[in-house]
Design a protein around this motif. Structure first.
Motif, PDB file in Angstrom:
ATOM      1  N   GLN A  90       0.834  -1.212   0.000  1.00 44.54           N
ATOM      2  CA  GLN A  90       0.000   0.000   0.000  1.00 44.54           C
ATOM      3  C   GLN A  90       0.863   1.253   0.000  1.00 44.54           C
ATOM      4  O   GLN A  90       0.624   2.175  -0.776  1.00 44.54           O
ATOM      5  N   GLU A  91       1.902   1.250   0.842  1.00 41.92           N
ATOM      6  CA  GLU A  91       2.801   2.417   0.907  1.00 41.92           C
ATOM      7  C   GLU A  91       3.447   2.711  -0.453  1.00 41.92           C
ATOM      8  O   GLU A  91       3.646   3.854  -0.819  1.00 41.92           O
ATOM      9  N   ASP A  95      -0.744  -1.892  -6.757  1.00 39.99           N
ATOM     10  CA  ASP A  95      -2.154  -2.312  -6.739  1.00 39.99           C
ATOM     11  C   ASP A  95      -2.335  -3.807  -6.944  1.00 39.99           C
ATOM     12  O   ASP A  95      -3.392  -4.358  -6.637  1.00 39.99           O
ATOM     13  N   ILE A 117      -5.352  -8.565  -1.696  1.00 41.94           N
ATOM     14  CA  ILE A 117      -4.425  -8.055  -2.713  1.00 41.94           C
ATOM     15  C   ILE A 117      -4.699  -8.782  -4.040  1.00 41.94           C
ATOM     16  O   ILE A 117      -4.710 -10.022  -4.069  1.00 41.94           O
TER      17      ILE A 117
END
Ligand code: F6P
Length: 318
Positions: A90-91, A95, A117
């Motif tokens: 996420q950081e 995607d 994910i």
């Protein structure tokens, strides 16, 4: 989906680079950004990220190993490690993720998919033991390496009229042993999946000698028996000069065959296309002539069986 992550994990396999290249170039062609993750899931937890583009995968299709390096991560096996990996993704604005490797890699990929994910796996292991795909990347190269070694050993085995045991990789699976043994004309092939009778192995050696064959080649998967001990046993019981060669990690390296490069190119590209089409938590597998998506849940923990038909054929032709 704007940014795709790609990693290689577990034992390396020739053709992994061709798969990375296919993932990166297909993604770029479809307007995606790509992040390469070094050292597999361990590198994902540690945030070992690098920007990749078409140029960063130039000149690698013919190279063994993996430019992204690989590792086995104990930390990632635990839920805390997986949670850390999700935060890292996420950081970094990643995607979706494509993981290239074997069964252990698939487990990790399935865990990430279960955590939401968008993840896909590409089968790459010289063991060829992944269920749901006819072949895994690297297997063809490893078999060819083993056959080349058998050819060379056969020369010296004939000159000295010796029995040779050749140990190939496959801790839990006999795919390499079976195919290399069949292609190399081995007298006996010992695989972990099928118990063997030492008496039968010895009888074959003795019969071959009586039929004026000057040497004996026995291919042993590492998980079937310890070749050195077995060699000593055969020497003692048959009274024939016996030698043992362990091929080891030589089977994991080297330039990938054309077959492995093409398979890797097709699987890597298909994994990207399937993610773009909305598939999640899948493996891009080869079934017949086509690359298809297989749910990871149907694949993980299941082992691809060896062909009994080919095993019997090898015994008849020996
Ligand atoms: O890649 C699979 C495999 O080659 C097995 O056949 C073998 O037992 C194992 O990896 C060896 O792994 P390592 O590189 O950790 O010794």
């Amino acid at each position: 989906m704007q940014r795709l992550g790609v990693l290689t994990s577990g034992g390396d396999a020739p053709g992994m680079n061709a798969a990375i290249r296919a993932v990166v170039r297909t993604a770029v062609a479809r307007g995606l950004k790509v992040t390469g993750i070094a050292h597999g899931f361990a590198g994902l937890i540690a945030g070992e990220f690098q920007e990749m583009d078409s140029g960063s995968v130039a000149g690698i299709i013919h190279r063994g190993g993996t430019i992204l390096r690989t590792a086995r991560s104990a930390e990632f096996m635990r839920p805390e490690g997986q949670a850390k990996a999700v935060v890292r993704l996420q950081e970094a604005g990643i995607d979706a993720l494509i993981a290239i490797g074997g069964d252990g890699t698939f487990r990790g990929t399935a865990s990430l998919a279960a955590m939401g994910i968008p993840a896909a796996a590409v089968p790459a292991t010289i063991d060829n033991d992944i269920a749901g795909t006819d072949y895994s990347i690297g297997f063809d190269t490893a078999v060819n390496t083993a056959v080349e070694a058998i050819n060379k050993i056969r020369d010296t085995a004939t000159s000295h009229e010796r029995v040779f045991l050749i140990e190939v990789m496959g801790r839990e699976s006999g795919h390499i042993a079976l195919m290399a043994g069949l292609a190399g004309g081995a007298e006996s092939i010992l695989v972990p999946e099928i118990p063997f009778d030492l008496q039968v192995v010895m009888e074959r050696v003795i019969k071959a000698r009586q039929a004026n064959r000057l040497h004996s080649i026995i291919v042993v998967a590492e998980g079937a028996a310890g070749a050195p001990g077995l060699g000593e046993e055969i020497a003692r019981l048959t009274n024939m000069e016996t030698r043992v060669t362990i091929l080891g990690h030589i089977q994991r390296g080297g330039t990938p065959t054309a077959y492995d490069r093409i398979l890797a190119s097709r699987m890597g590209a298909a994994a990207v296309e399937l993610l773009l089409a909305g598939r999640r938590g899948f493996m891009a597998g080869l079934v017949g002539e086509g690359i298809v998506a297989r749910d990871l849940d149907q694949v993980v923990g299941r082992r691809k069986e060896i062909s009994r038909e080919l095993y019997e054929l090898a015994a008849v032709l020996a």
